[in-house]
Design a protein around this motif. Structure first.
Motif, PDB file in Angstrom:
ATOM      1  N   GLY A   9      -2.404   6.963  -3.772  1.00 15.40           N
ATOM      2  CA  GLY A   9      -2.233   7.848  -5.284  1.00 15.40           C
ATOM      3  C   GLY A   9      -2.481   9.792  -4.810  1.00 15.40           C
ATOM      4  N   GLY A  10      -2.226   9.781  -6.383  1.00 15.57           N
ATOM      5  CA  GLY A  10      -2.118  11.325  -6.286  1.00 15.57           C
ATOM      6  C   GLY A  10      -1.608  11.865  -7.298  1.00 15.57           C
ATOM      7  N   LEU A  11      -1.494  13.336  -7.234  1.00 22.81           N
ATOM      8  CA  LEU A  11      -1.258  14.293  -7.909  1.00 22.81           C
ATOM      9  C   LEU A  11       0.476  14.094  -8.201  1.00 22.81           C
ATOM     10  CD1 LEU A  11      -1.193  16.459 -10.796  1.00 22.81           C
ATOM     11  CD2 LEU A  11      -1.341  18.307  -9.430  1.00 22.81           C
ATOM     12  N   VAL A  12       1.411  13.388  -8.757  1.00 20.74           N
ATOM     13  CA  VAL A  12       2.721  14.233  -9.173  1.00 20.74           C
ATOM     14  C   VAL A  12       2.697  14.736 -10.494  1.00 20.74           C
ATOM     15  CG1 VAL A  12       2.956  11.341  -9.509  1.00 20.74           C
ATOM     16  CG2 VAL A  12       4.912  12.652  -8.410  1.00 20.74           C
ATOM     17  N   GLN A  13       4.752  15.169 -10.492  1.00 18.80           N
ATOM     18  CA  GLN A  13       5.066  15.826 -11.571  1.00 18.80           C
ATOM     19  C   GLN A  13       6.293  14.583 -12.212  1.00 18.80           C
ATOM     20  OE1 GLN A  13       7.282  19.032 -10.059  1.00 18.80           O
ATOM     21  NE2 GLN A  13       6.250  20.267 -10.861  1.00 18.80           N
ATOM     22  N   ALA A  14       6.287  14.485 -13.674  1.00 22.87           N
ATOM     23  CA  ALA A  14       7.214  13.393 -14.169  1.00 22.87           C
ATOM     24  C   ALA A  14       8.325  13.457 -13.715  1.00 22.87           C
ATOM     25  CB  ALA A  14       7.055  14.237 -15.612  1.00 22.87           C
ATOM     26  N   GLY A  15       8.856  12.047 -13.234  1.00 20.21           N
ATOM     27  CA  GLY A  15      10.251  11.762 -12.687  1.00 20.21           C
ATOM     28  C   GLY A  15      10.535  11.834 -11.028  1.00 20.21           C
ATOM     29  N   GLY A  16       9.159  11.715 -10.308  1.00 18.31           N
ATOM     30  CA  GLY A  16       8.677  11.670  -9.271  1.00 18.31           C
ATOM     31  C   GLY A  16       8.197   9.898  -8.998  1.00 18.31           C
ATOM     32  N   SER A  17       8.029  10.327  -7.551  1.00 20.98           N
ATOM     33  CA  SER A  17       8.127   8.955  -7.437  1.00 20.98           C
ATOM     34  C   SER A  17       6.202   8.420  -6.374  1.00 20.98           C
ATOM     35  CB  SER A  17       8.470   8.273  -6.205  1.00 20.98           C
ATOM     36  OG  SER A  17       9.825   8.444  -6.916  1.00 20.98           O
ATOM     37  N   LEU A  18       5.146   7.448  -6.078  1.00 25.74           N
ATOM     38  CA  LEU A  18       4.857   7.725  -5.090  1.00 25.74           C
ATOM     39  C   LEU A  18       4.383   5.914  -4.812  1.00 25.74           C
ATOM     40  CD1 LEU A  18       1.707   9.185  -7.604  1.00 25.74           C
ATOM     41  CD2 LEU A  18       2.090   9.726  -4.770  1.00 25.74           C
ATOM     42  N   ARG A  19       3.760   5.645  -3.530  1.00 29.14           N
ATOM     43  CA  ARG A  19       3.532   4.251  -2.905  1.00 29.14           C
ATOM     44  C   ARG A  19       2.573   3.808  -3.112  1.00 29.14           C
ATOM     45  NH1 ARG A  19       6.080   0.981   2.294  1.00 29.14           N
ATOM     46  NH2 ARG A  19       4.290   2.143   2.972  1.00 29.14           N
ATOM     47  N   LEU A  20       1.540   3.170  -3.792  1.00 27.65           N
ATOM     48  CA  LEU A  20       0.462   2.784  -3.264  1.00 27.65           C
ATOM     49  C   LEU A  20       0.102   1.919  -2.344  1.00 27.65           C
ATOM     50  CD1 LEU A  20      -0.965   2.928  -7.137  1.00 27.65           C
ATOM     51  CD2 LEU A  20      -0.656   4.892  -5.425  1.00 27.65           C
ATOM     52  N   SER A  21      -0.777   1.734  -1.297  1.00 27.88           N
ATOM     53  CA  SER A  21      -0.751   0.536  -0.507  1.00 27.88           C
ATOM     54  C   SER A  21      -1.923   0.112  -1.028  1.00 27.88           C
ATOM     55  CB  SER A  21      -0.777   0.642   0.971  1.00 27.88           C
ATOM     56  OG  SER A  21       0.194   1.106   1.048  1.00 27.88           O
ATOM     57  N   CYS A  22      -2.537  -1.563  -0.617  1.00 28.48           N
ATOM     58  CA  CYS A  22      -3.818  -1.997  -0.884  1.00 28.48           C
ATOM     59  C   CYS A  22      -4.420  -3.034   0.272  1.00 28.48           C
ATOM     60  CB  CYS A  22      -4.004  -3.255  -1.540  1.00 28.48           C
ATOM     61  SG  CYS A  22      -5.189  -4.525  -2.086  1.00 28.48           S
ATOM     62  N   ALA A  23      -4.541  -2.709   1.394  1.00 23.18           N
ATOM     63  CA  ALA A  23      -5.153  -2.828   2.856  1.00 23.18           C
ATOM     64  C   ALA A  23      -6.351  -4.052   2.453  1.00 23.18           C
ATOM     65  CB  ALA A  23      -5.324  -2.020   3.521  1.00 23.18           C
ATOM     66  N   ALA A  24      -5.904  -5.368   2.524  1.00 18.77           N
ATOM     67  CA  ALA A  24      -6.838  -6.559   1.979  1.00 18.77           C
ATOM     68  C   ALA A  24      -7.588  -6.643   3.904  1.00 18.77           C
ATOM     69  CB  ALA A  24      -6.368  -7.629   1.925  1.00 18.77           C
ATOM     70  N   SER A  25      -8.473  -7.598   4.087  1.00 18.19           N
ATOM     71  CA  SER A  25      -9.194  -7.993   5.115  1.00 18.19           C
ATOM     72  C   SER A  25     -10.480  -9.068   4.381  1.00 18.19           C
ATOM     73  CB  SER A  25     -10.782  -6.911   5.415  1.00 18.19           C
ATOM     74  OG  SER A  25     -11.520  -6.515   4.707  1.00 18.19           O
ATOM     75  N   GLY A  26     -10.208 -10.029   4.638  1.00 23.61           N
ATOM     76  CA  GLY A  26     -11.208 -11.352   5.374  1.00 23.61           C
ATOM     77  C   GLY A  26     -10.023 -12.813   5.385  1.00 23.61           C
ATOM     78  N   GLY A  27      -9.130 -12.724   5.890  1.00 19.66           N
ATOM     79  CA  GLY A  27      -8.479 -13.804   6.826  1.00 19.66           C
ATOM     80  C   GLY A  27      -7.598 -14.661   5.332  1.00 19.66           C
ATOM     81  N   PHE A  28      -7.625 -14.046   3.869  1.00 23.14           N
ATOM     82  CA  PHE A  28      -7.067 -14.802   2.599  1.00 23.14           C
ATOM     83  C   PHE A  28      -6.168 -14.455   2.660  1.00 23.14           C
ATOM     84  CE2 PHE A  28      -6.476 -11.504  -0.532  1.00 23.14           C
ATOM     85  CZ  PHE A  28      -7.111 -10.094   0.096  1.00 23.14           C
ATOM     86  N   PHE A  29      -5.668 -12.871   2.777  1.00 24.95           N
ATOM     87  CA  PHE A  29      -4.250 -12.392   1.963  1.00 24.95           C
ATOM     88  C   PHE A  29      -3.439 -13.389   1.979  1.00 24.95           C
ATOM     89  CE2 PHE A  29      -2.433  -8.753   0.349  1.00 24.95           C
ATOM     90  CZ  PHE A  29      -0.916  -8.826   0.674  1.00 24.95           C
TER      91      PHE A  29
END
Length: 125
Positions: A9-29
């Motif tokens: 996450g973060g601050l971005v101007q309108a029209g821009g792009s971001l990539r979110l990640s979600c790291a999982a642990s626990g053996g279920f993914f």
């Protein structure tokens, strides 16, 4: 034990792009569908996108369809949300969540048993 950790996450101007990640642990993914939700100040948590266990089926809310892409890398146990053409109304805390099974059609927060802590996305006009 399921653990989900969002980043990107973060601050971005309108029209821009971001990539979110979600790291999982626990053996279920690899066996479960996953979802992204968001919550803006003063508003309810809302569904953004979901993906089934294999990554072959995805679902989006109308407001992000065509701008956001959900994906997953089961080898890395990581979920992604690529966000493009961002708008100020996309500003929210974004959460990843584990679905109750391998399918992708769950859209209500109450259906997801496990959640990450969230990452802030702010889009300036």
């Amino acid at each position: 034990q399921v653990q989900l950790v969002e980043s990107g996450g973060g601050l971005v101007q309108a029209g821009g792009s971001l990539r979110l990640s979600c790291a999982a642990s626990g053996g279920f993914f690899n066996s479960y569908g996953m979802g992204w939700f968001r919550q803006a100040p003063g508003k309810d948590r809302e569904f953004v996108a979901a993906i089934n266990w294999s990554g072959e089926r995805t679902t989006y809310t109308d407001s992000v369809n065509g701008r956001f892409t959900i994906s997953r890398d089961n080898g890395k146990k990581t979920l992604y949300l690529q966000m493009s053409s961002l708008k100020p109304e996309d500003t929210a805390v974004y959460y990843c969540a584990k679905a109750p099974d391998g399918r992708s059609w769950y859209k209500r927060p109450v259906e997801y048993p496990d959640w990450g802590q969230g990452t802030q996305v702010t889009v300036s006009s």
